[in-house]
Design an enzyme around this catalytic site. Structure first.
Site, PDB file in Angstrom:
ATOM      1  N   ARG A   1     -10.354 -11.415   2.009  1.00 14.54           N
ATOM      2  CA  ARG A   1     -11.198 -12.463   1.423  1.00 14.54           C
ATOM      3  C   ARG A   1     -10.509 -13.820   1.433  1.00 14.54           C
ATOM      4  O   ARG A   1     -11.154 -14.856   1.480  1.00 14.54           O
ATOM      5  CB  ARG A   1     -11.635 -12.033   0.015  1.00 14.54           C
ATOM      6  CG  ARG A   1     -10.523 -11.853  -0.950  1.00 14.54           C
ATOM      7  CD  ARG A   1     -10.945 -11.054  -2.170  1.00 14.54           C
ATOM      8  NE  ARG A   1     -10.969  -9.619  -1.924  1.00 14.54           N
ATOM      9  CZ  ARG A   1     -11.312  -8.704  -2.827  1.00 14.54           C
ATOM     10  NH1 ARG A   1     -11.685  -9.067  -4.047  1.00 14.54           N
ATOM     11  NH2 ARG A   1     -11.311  -7.427  -2.532  1.00 14.54           N
TER      12      ARG A   1
ATOM     13  N   LYS B   1       0.838  -1.206   0.000  1.00 14.49           N
ATOM     14  CA  LYS B   1       0.000   0.000   0.000  1.00 14.49           C
ATOM     15  C   LYS B   1       0.872   1.255   0.000  1.00 14.49           C
ATOM     16  O   LYS B   1       2.001   1.205   0.488  1.00 14.49           O
ATOM     17  CB  LYS B   1      -0.844   0.032   1.286  1.00 14.49           C
ATOM     18  CG  LYS B   1      -1.979  -0.956   1.343  1.00 14.49           C
ATOM     19  CD  LYS B   1      -2.744  -0.810   2.655  1.00 14.49           C
ATOM     20  CE  LYS B   1      -3.893  -1.792   2.749  1.00 14.49           C
ATOM     21  NZ  LYS B   1      -4.957  -1.572   1.755  1.00 14.49           N
TER      22      LYS B   1
HETATM   23  N1  BES Z   1      -8.106  -3.644   4.472  1.00 13.11           N
HETATM   24  C1  BES Z   1      -8.309  -3.236   3.139  1.00 13.11           C
HETATM   25  C2  BES Z   1      -9.629  -2.485   2.926  1.00 13.11           C
HETATM   26  C3  BES Z   1      -9.796  -1.167   3.623  1.00 13.11           C
HETATM   27  C4  BES Z   1      -9.591   0.002   2.920  1.00 13.11           C
HETATM   28  C5  BES Z   1     -10.214  -1.088   4.927  1.00 13.11           C
HETATM   29  C6  BES Z   1      -9.782   1.217   3.548  1.00 13.11           C
HETATM   30  C7  BES Z   1     -10.389   0.118   5.552  1.00 13.11           C
HETATM   31  C8  BES Z   1     -10.179   1.277   4.852  1.00 13.11           C
HETATM   32  C9  BES Z   1      -8.324  -4.439   2.205  1.00 13.11           C
HETATM   33  O1  BES Z   1      -7.572  -5.536   2.607  1.00 13.11           O
HETATM   34  C10 BES Z   1      -7.779  -3.996   0.886  1.00 13.11           C
HETATM   35  O2  BES Z   1      -6.644  -3.617   0.864  1.00 13.11           O
HETATM   36  N2  BES Z   1      -8.591  -4.049  -0.162  1.00 13.11           N
HETATM   37  C11 BES Z   1      -8.184  -3.644  -1.457  1.00 13.11           C
HETATM   38  C12 BES Z   1      -8.736  -4.633  -2.453  1.00 13.11           C
HETATM   39  C13 BES Z   1      -8.234  -4.431  -3.847  1.00 13.11           C
HETATM   40  C14 BES Z   1      -6.771  -4.789  -3.919  1.00 13.11           C
HETATM   41  C15 BES Z   1      -9.039  -5.284  -4.785  1.00 13.11           C
HETATM   42  C16 BES Z   1      -8.775  -2.245  -1.707  1.00 13.11           C
HETATM   43  O3  BES Z   1      -9.895  -1.994  -1.305  1.00 13.11           O
HETATM   44  O4  BES Z   1      -8.070  -1.427  -2.265  1.00 13.11           O
HETATM   45 ZN    ZN Z   2      -5.539  -5.385   1.954  1.00 10.61          ZN
END
Ligand code: BES
Ligand code: ZN
Ligand code: ZN
Length: 492
Positions: A350, A276
């Site tokens: 997931r 990230k």
């Molecule tokens: N933990 C994150 C989602 C999240 C985002 C929680 C903002 C709280 C605040 C999750 O694991 C994630 O990183 N999801 C990705 C999925 C994508 C790679 C398809 C996302 O939402 O960017």
């Molecule tokens: Zn994530």
């Protein structure tokens, strides 16, 4: 904080602060029910002067009010009477607590108003008082918010059986404490709350609350073939844990429903190899908030004793990059047997839920509700006002939607057509773990659906609801404990 019911008249209560909710309608009308002549006149004078408008959560303190034993009379804006949902009563009780704290009060009496049944009103007031009293500055060695309300007295204008009110307060306190427990877990930094620490806190709350608890270790998960879960923790030095809880054993009668609550427990989500950006990455310490909500709800349920047993599962892992970490393009075989192509290691929630959901079915779950900070796409769609809700158990979805009036936790159903599944087809494996740009919250749900198969199931995406960035009149900044009330109200 002690919370007690007082059947006495508000005039006789010796306390630092007596809180009285005021509706916008009170300004023009002469309602101000449950007040005697002298107090009513004092309140009316303040309203007539225009210096206090009873908009929701506005407050006004009157020093040494005539005819009262209280040091202050605190008027709390309750908004429009027609919109006075039960959840609002909880929140304004909280506003009263935080306002009383700011003037160093030790004893606060709260006079419930509105047409809600006495049991519900006193329960919500107790919940709101505890929620508001919580502070998230746990690691400050100086300047901590140390002003605590020692005694919160619930006053009611309607007469109801005292034993019923006291029982309602007891239940409200259980829920308030369970919610604050979940908030503490989510506020913990990830160097403290590792998956192992999460598991040991689960075991200790389980023994306090009277839950049956067990933790599956990495070796056992390897034997069971939980490879989508293990793929996420591979990059970390911290071993994964699968926390399994149950309220009580079934009485043996056939066909009783067995609900399983499954909560995402990523103690830190760096994204893994699909790392990230640095901005706001620290918030990913709260990526275990779904798991915290399940643990809080299970602790509350153990004490509230629901008729049917309830199960809780929390896959707890840390998602980090390293030389051993899972890489984009890797393929793993899940516990259920389906193969998954991992396109993006940041779509890790997931992956751990896939194995936990399938395992919940092995353990005999007849219904499943999962809760997870799953997608940024859900935050884009619904903001910080509602969590996303989807799945195959429409009866439970309807119930959850209705309960929002009481829980105050917003949930909104998203569409779930079969066609959305196309996005997660893989060329090389049964499915891949991400779709394209569109409808990301729903395609994540479609991925999970592969692992619950035909078991009635609801998925709650609470990304965007787990943290409060600003603070509110009735709560501090930080973790919200979102989901504890939702799950408890559903299953109680
Ligand atoms: N933990 C994150 C989602 C999240 C985002 C929680 C903002 C709280 C605040 C999750 O694991 C994630 O990183 N999801 C990705 C999925 C994508 C790679 C398809 C996302 O939402 O960017
Ligand atoms: Zn994530
Ligand atoms: Zn995550």
């Amino acid at each position: 904080m002690q919370i007690e019911y007082r059947p006495d008249s508000y005039r006789e209560i010796a306390c630092d602060v007596l809180a009285y909710p005021v509706f916008e309608e009170d300004v023009s009308g002469s309602s101000l029910d449950s007040l005697g002549k002298t107090t009513r006149r004092a309140v009316k004078a303040v309203l007539d002067s225009g210096e206090f408008k009873p908009e929701l959560h506005r407050t006004c303190r009157i020093l040494k009010p005539a005819g009262l034993k209280a040091r202050y009379l605190l008027l709390v804006g309750a908004g429009r009477k027609a919109q006075f949902e039960p959840a609002r009563l909880r929140d304004i009780a909280g506003t009263a607590v935080r306002s009383a704290k700011s003037c160093a009060a030790k004893t606060l009496a709260f006079l419930c108003r509105g047409d809600h049944p006495a049991g519900l009103a006193s329960r919500l007031a107790a919940e709101g008082a505890l929620y508001a009293d919580y502070e998230s500055d746990i690691y400050k060695t100086r300047d901590r918010e140390q002003r605590d309300i020692e005694t919160f007295l619930v006053l009611l204008s309607s007469k109801a059986a005292q034993a019923d009110i006291r029982e309602a307060i007891r239940r409200g306190m259980i829920l308030g404490e369970a919610t604050n427990f979940a908030r503490t877990l989510s506020n913990e930094p990830s160097n403290i709350l590792t998956p192992s620490q999460f598991a040991s806190r689960a075991l200790s709350i389980a023994s306090q609350a009277g839950l049956i608890a067990k933790v599956l270790e990495q070796e056992e998960m390897e034997k069971l073939g939980m490879n989508t879960l293990l793929a996420v923790s591979r990059g970390s030095e911290e071993p994964p844990k699968l926390i399994i809880l149950q309220t009580h054993k079934d009485t043996g009668r056939k066909r009783t429903p067995l609900f399983a609550l499954v909560g995402k427990g990523v103690t830190f989500d760096s994204g893994g190899i699909s790392i990230k950006p640095a901005d706001k990455m620290e918030e990913m310490k709260a990526d275990m908030s779904g798991g915290a909500a399940v643990l809080g709800a299970m602790a509350a349920l153990a004490q509230l004793k629901p008729r049917h047993p309830v199960m809780g599962l929390i896959p707890a892992v840390e998602n980090l990059p390293s030389g051993k970490a899972t890489k984009p393009g890797d393929v793993v075989k899940s516990y259920l047997g389906k193969t998954v192509e991992i396109i993006n290691t940041d779509a890790e929630g997931r992956l751990i839920l896939a194995d936990a959901l399938a395992y919940a079915r092995t353990l005999g779950a007849s219904h499943i509700v999962d809760i997870a900070t799953l997608t940024g796409a859900c935050v884009v769609a619904l903001g910080h006002v509602n969590g996303g809700m989807m799945g195959t158990d429409q009866r439970t979805i309807d119930r959850l939607r209705n309960n929002c009036r009481i829980t105050g936790e917003g949930l909104w159903q998203l569409p779930f057509d079969d066609e959305y599944r196309k996005a997660i087809r893989s060329d090389i494996a049964d499915i891949k773990n991400v779709g394209d740009r569109w409808a990301g919250a729903i395609t994540a749900g479609k991925f999970l659906q592969e692992f619950v198969e035909d078991t009635p199931w609801v998925h709650l995406d609470i990304a965007g609801m787990d943290l409060d960035h600003d603070g509110r009149p009735f709560s501090c900044k930080g973790a919200t404990g979102f989901g504890v009330r939702t799950l408890v109200h559903l299953l109680e």
